[in-house]
Design a protein around this motif. Sequence first.
Motif, PDB file in Angstrom:
ATOM      1  N   TRP A 101       0.864  -1.185   0.000  1.00 30.00           N
ATOM      2  CA  TRP A 101       0.000   0.000   0.000  1.00 30.00           C
ATOM      3  C   TRP A 101       0.895   1.228   0.000  1.00 30.00           C
ATOM      4  O   TRP A 101       1.949   1.236   0.658  1.00 30.00           O
ATOM      5  CB  TRP A 101      -0.888  -0.032   1.245  1.00 30.00           C
ATOM      6  CG  TRP A 101      -1.980   0.991   1.312  1.00 30.00           C
ATOM      7  CD1 TRP A 101      -2.526   1.677   0.276  1.00 30.00           C
ATOM      8  CD2 TRP A 101      -2.661   1.430   2.499  1.00 30.00           C
ATOM      9  NE1 TRP A 101      -3.520   2.519   0.736  1.00 30.00           N
ATOM     10  CE2 TRP A 101      -3.621   2.392   2.097  1.00 30.00           C
ATOM     11  CE3 TRP A 101      -2.582   1.110   3.853  1.00 30.00           C
ATOM     12  CZ2 TRP A 101      -4.474   3.027   2.999  1.00 30.00           C
ATOM     13  CZ3 TRP A 101      -3.429   1.743   4.739  1.00 30.00           C
ATOM     14  CH2 TRP A 101      -4.368   2.687   4.318  1.00 30.00           C
ATOM     15  N   MET A 111       0.802   3.748   1.628  1.00 28.85           N
ATOM     16  CA  MET A 111       1.065   4.279   2.968  1.00 28.85           C
ATOM     17  C   MET A 111       2.397   3.755   3.503  1.00 28.85           C
ATOM     18  O   MET A 111       3.000   4.368   4.379  1.00 28.85           O
ATOM     19  CB  MET A 111      -0.086   3.948   3.930  1.00 28.85           C
ATOM     20  CG  MET A 111      -1.393   4.671   3.631  1.00 28.85           C
ATOM     21  SD  MET A 111      -1.241   6.468   3.462  1.00 28.85           S
ATOM     22  CE  MET A 111      -0.797   6.972   5.113  1.00 28.85           C
ATOM     23  N   GLY A 137      -7.912   5.324   3.407  1.00 26.27           N
ATOM     24  CA  GLY A 137      -8.176   4.053   2.727  1.00 26.27           C
ATOM     25  C   GLY A 137      -9.639   3.948   2.350  1.00 26.27           C
ATOM     26  O   GLY A 137     -10.002   3.230   1.428  1.00 26.27           O
ATOM     27  N   GLY A 197      -7.302  11.624   5.593  1.00 25.35           N
ATOM     28  CA  GLY A 197      -6.623  12.117   4.392  1.00 25.35           C
ATOM     29  C   GLY A 197      -7.040  11.324   3.181  1.00 25.35           C
ATOM     30  O   GLY A 197      -7.423  10.159   3.280  1.00 25.35           O
ATOM     31  N   SER A 198      -6.962  11.956   2.030  1.00 29.63           N
ATOM     32  CA  SER A 198      -7.276  11.232   0.796  1.00 29.63           C
ATOM     33  C   SER A 198      -6.391  11.688  -0.353  1.00 29.63           C
ATOM     34  O   SER A 198      -6.176  12.869  -0.571  1.00 29.63           O
ATOM     35  CB  SER A 198      -8.738  11.461   0.415  1.00 29.63           C
ATOM     36  OG  SER A 198      -9.030  10.615  -0.662  1.00 29.63           O
ATOM     37  N   ALA A 242       0.632  10.527  -2.343  1.00 27.56           N
ATOM     38  CA  ALA A 242       0.531  11.707  -1.479  1.00 27.56           C
ATOM     39  C   ALA A 242      -0.958  11.969  -1.266  1.00 27.56           C
ATOM     40  O   ALA A 242      -1.803  11.161  -1.683  1.00 27.56           O
ATOM     41  CB  ALA A 242       1.190  12.907  -2.159  1.00 27.56           C
ATOM     42  N   LYS A 281      -9.713  -1.905   1.087  1.00 32.57           N
ATOM     43  CA  LYS A 281     -10.748  -1.033   0.509  1.00 32.57           C
ATOM     44  C   LYS A 281     -11.935  -1.883   0.078  1.00 32.57           C
ATOM     45  O   LYS A 281     -11.752  -2.905  -0.600  1.00 32.57           O
ATOM     46  CB  LYS A 281     -10.209  -0.274  -0.701  1.00 32.57           C
ATOM     47  CG  LYS A 281      -9.184   0.782  -0.323  1.00 32.57           C
ATOM     48  CD  LYS A 281      -8.626   1.418  -1.584  1.00 32.57           C
ATOM     49  CE  LYS A 281      -7.353   2.145  -1.311  1.00 32.57           C
ATOM     50  NZ  LYS A 281      -7.501   3.529  -0.962  1.00 32.57           N
TER      51      LYS A 281
END
Length: 682
Positions: A326, A328, A402, A426-427, A434, A628
């Motif tokens: 992922w 992240m 996510g 965050g998205s 990013a 997801k």
Amino acid sequence: MTDLFEHSRIIWRPTQPQFTPVESFRRIINHKRGLQLKDFHDLHRYSVEDYGFWEDLWDYCGVVYSVPHEKVITEGRFKEIPTWFPGARLNYAENILRHDGDAIAVTAARESGEVSDYSYRQLRHMVRDMAAAMRANGLQVGDRVAAVVTNHISALTIALATASVGASFSSTAPDMGTQGILDRYTQIKPKLFFAETEVFYAGKTTNLVGRVSEVTQKLCRMGMERAILLPSSKTGKDLAIPKDVKIPNGMTLSAFLATGDGRPLTFEQLPFSHPFYILFSSGTTGPPKCIIHSAGGVLLQGMKDSLLTYQHDRNDTHFQYTTTGWMMWNAMIVNLSSACRIICYDGSPFHPDLRTFLRFISDQRVTYFGTSPRWMAELRGQGIKPLEVASFDSLKNMFITGAVLTPPMFEWTQQAFGPDVHLISGSGGTDICAGFVSGAPSLPVHAGELQAKSLGMKVQVFDYEGNNIEDSGQPGELVCVRPHPSLPLGFWGDDSGEKLRAAYFEMFPGVWRQGDFVAKNPKTQGFIFLGRSDGVLNPSGVRMGSAEIYSVLEAFSTELEDSLCVGQRRPEDKDERVILFLKMRSGHKFTDELVEHIRKAIREARSPRHVPAFIFPVEDIPYTVNGKKIEIAVKQIVSGSTLKPSGTVANPESLKLYYKFRHLEDLDLVDGRGKLKEKAKL
Ligand SMILES: CC(=O)CC(=O)O
């Protein structure tokens, strides 16, 4: 009409906003540029109007380089993707490893309870030895290194060593099946391939030797020169490979490291836009998109978040729960550049149980914890009160991403971890490695809203004609109308840029369309995310996001383990209808009464037009390996398509459960005229 922002209540505010790093950054820019930016919103405006912002950020973050840039931005290979900081020479790994000494850089922990600490100096030495072996085995600038690895110290060392040499790096988690690995790595043809041989996850030991054998045989035919086998992540010992199992060019990690000649660690000096990370998008069907990211872009965006959004310094501990598959994980690494400690966790966050995992976070005195809404929902569903399990007095911020964090889950999470925690949702995603919209520590948090557009990201909300409707509060497509440094360099093998253009720039020429259905709250400037735009529900022309339904269902978390809401429109249908699937918690029954309550709750909270046409129980909900929920594939299935799931689906069997719903008439629920039969009225 439903009020999308009805939950917009302040749940957190900064106690001393003037002392946040982002505020000091604003003052620095005012001083340097002779500007009078008054607050975060002014700073954001400047950041998307003047490319000089990225230079300010470069200076503020103290990017380590050997040759300065000639300018900030210039034309790139494709019209839509410019080249950033032309002329500059730097190295990603040199920036990440800029701190040295005995402070702990990495805590590597496993589900089994094993915890090991590595200082900055030790990490540097490990990277040095790995890089020496890589160079001794012929790895050069421009080559590719691929890995199937758990989130542990080896994965980090391999990635940083690869960067120091100037090769590109790609990783996937060991739960990826053979085909999924091949779909990815046959595209990029790695020279070196690192693989786990045995992993321990969710209480189960899995031997991967067969999979590694199949993969290496294929990769070898495509030029792979070394397959490096990692010791068992359970025992730490090398696994005996049966004689009849072929692993061409295979060797153990210790044998590989022994090929190194002890040369010192050096960092190739490369352009800002040198390709480093190769990420794969989580397409649930067909081969995944192979996205190439620049070393400099991911570095600068990551430093921005680490310093300005998470406010990290040497006293912080950054724990992002993620696998190596992922983005992240890639985003986690850059936090080392802020001198904080990062935690690499190999295992399931649900095993042995949620309370043990919570205690781990507390015992490690984590200051940043990153997770997904799904993990949060599980805590809540099991009735766990984190503050009764452990103290979270060191926790400063939580990052949830996510999937959509619904307003009730915002409220619950804030309460569950205490009023001082800055809750950041965050998205962004794999496509840009990013965030587009994220946290802003100098602003309050409103339930259900991502606080603000990220600095430097010129995000807008478009209607279907390409008009910017962000100030109307109406939902639309999330777009980014100005380039930023972590735009992908391209897709692997897509030399003309055609696939890249089709993926992001087709709907609105020249404008990046992310594929998220969002709305901006004109009062707070925060964003709510309503779902993926391909999954938008559109019954009788009313456009709505699945998150609008999920947030109502939070009130049923005692009975419901999970849910999935999709539109159905088969070739023979004139209109789309919404189907809601419910996965019941064990011990709870799907009853007419429950369905009636749910319908009523949706009608009252949203509108009669939001009430799904059908509500069905289902045994499982499909998820990607990155956690997801898979709506689009289910939407396609119930609308008549037959899909071959890709290696990205964590539970591919679950997709089979949905085929029967494309023929509702056959289920004896709907009469000949397409109306629900009386007895089947749910
Ligand atoms: C930051 C993100 O956007 C993460 C994700 O959803 O993949």
